[in-house]
Design a protein around this motif. Structure first.
Motif: not given
Ligand SMILES: [Zn+2]
Length: 425
Positions: A195-223
């Motif tokens: 929730r704090k992440r969205t608040e920081i974006a709002r404090n910066h008056r962001a026009d857009m918010f991009i969250s960047i991830h590189a997650d894991a899945f239960t199957k290592s073949s998922a790509n």
């Protein structure tokens, strides 16, 4: 005060994270404990008593250099309790809470020391834009951090590091492009509640918010890479549902304590959500589609369309928000790519191009891009791997000849990283 005399725990580890406005200490415990914490003056100290406990680890390795803590001492109190004393350079505002064990960690005690007089007042003028030609502010949110490593890949690769590296590359590209300014939500290795992440974006008056991830899945073949927007109903696929629930658990691992939504959030949740969410969501889907299209030139796509699920971090009612899964770190091949600097740059370039293309088409009023559009000027495209001039021409609805002329080029040879000025179509 303390009961349950049989409860005997040990402190088996101490970790420390420095964030811009606070210092976090995390104590790993062999089991749940009762604790109390109180400050003392002259000189400033913070005392923590942990009932029926002892310490079983050294605290010598802690790097205190950038923190208000000058020393950490331990002792015994009332024969059975552990007393930890933090010597401080300056007074702090302490907050402590317990985290119960989860898949990743055992029981923990978290102590946050908030800097006093560091309240953020400086953000408003950043985005105000006196001239009416303000920059478009993009908030880049590198997922996880600090206590929450995110997904773990082979050879000790951690999602939190990979996504911060990509975020910083993206920041560089945006900041070097007139009309854009990037703001990193997380600037280092520390955890920020969702929730704090969205608040920081709002404090910066962001026009857009991009969250960047590189997650894991239960199957290592998922790509493959994917782009997500919020869903107000169910998820668009099983994977989307799975990833959203995984991401939403981050606060349990990273430690949000008892942070609850304040009144304003509740108000936003009930009223604004319905009023503005529809418009925001359609912008999120549009910008998401552009980003997905660009990423398609760099990575295999997990799905050909923007997926939707209930990601907490995307719940800003008024800021178009997307979450980019840059790949699966659980897949050995993608983990290798994602930890490679030049691949990180390619990924950042692709995200940049998608964002840029979206805002060229739909610049918010009062921005430089909007002014340029009225005056008939075009934008910029940074060449990514796999780009060809004819693709770019189609994408921006201009001819190859116009592209060449506009850039003073006399051959169609282009190189990765090159900046092409896009003529007005
Ligand atoms: Zn993640």
């Amino acid at each position: 005060m303390f009961c349950e005399a049989s409860l005997a725990a040990t402190v088996d580890g101490v970790r420390l994270w420095r964030a811009p406005d606070h210092t976090r200490l995390v104590f790993d415990l062999s089991g749940p404990v009762n604790h109390k914490i109180f400050p003392l003056d002259n000189p400033p100290r913070l005392v923590m008593d942990i009932a029926h406990s002892s310490i079983n680890t050294s605290t010598n390795g802690l790097d205190l250099s950038t923190t208000p803590v000058t020393a950490l001492r331990t002792g015994v109190k009332d024969k059975t309790d552990l007393r930890i004393v933090l010597d401080l350079k300056t007074a702090v505002r302490p907050r402590s809470f317990a985290l119960s064990k989860n898949q990743q960690y055992g029981d923990r005690l978290v102590v946050d020391l908030y800097d006093i007089g560091q309240e953020t007042v400086k953000t408003v003028k950043d985005a105000a834009g006196e001239s009416g030609n303000r920059d478009i502010i993009i908030a880049i949110d590198a997922g996880h951090g600090g206590e929450d490593p995110g997904a773990l890949g082979p050879k000790g690769i951690r999602e939190k590091q990979v996504v911060l590296a990509i975020s910083k590359e993206l920041q560089k590209l945006l900041d070097s492009t007139p009309g854009f300014r990037a703001r990193l939500v997380r600037t280092g290795d520390y955890y920020i509640p969702l929730r704090k992440r969205t608040e920081i974006a709002r404090n910066h008056r962001a026009d857009m918010f991009i969250s960047i991830h590189a997650d894991a899945f239960t199957k290592s073949s998922a790509n493959g890479a994917s782009v997500f927007a919020l869903s107000r109903r169910g998820a668009t696929s099983e994977t989307a549902r799975y990833l959203a629930s995984r991401e939403n658990q981050a606060d349990l691992i990273g430690g949000a304590g008892s942070v609850s939504l304040d009144d304003k959030d509740h108000m936003l949740a009930s009223v604004l959500l319905d009023l503005s969410m529809t418009a925001t969501l359609s912008s999120s889907l549009e910008v998401g589609a552009e980003v997905l299209r660009s990423i398609g030139g760099v990575a295999r796509l997990h799905k050909k369309h923007v997926e939707q699920a209930g990601f907490v971090v995307l719940k800003s009612p008024d800021i178009p928000s997307i979450l980019v899964e840059t790949g699966f770190i659980s897949n050995p091949k993608e983990a290798r790519q994602l930890s490679d600097r030049s691949y990180q740059q390619k990924m950042a370039r692709a995200i940049f191009n998608g964002v840029n293309r979206y805002f060229e088409k739909a610049p918010p009023a009062g921005t430089l891009l909007a002014a340029r559009k009225t005056m008939g000027g075009g934008g910029v495209h940074v060449i990514a791997r796999g780009d060809t001039l004819s693709d770019i021409a189609v994408r921006y609805n201009v001819s190859v000849e116009d592209l060449l002329r506009h850039n003073g080029l006399n051959s169609t040879r282009i190189r990765v990283g090159q900046r092409l000025k896009i003529p007005a179509s």
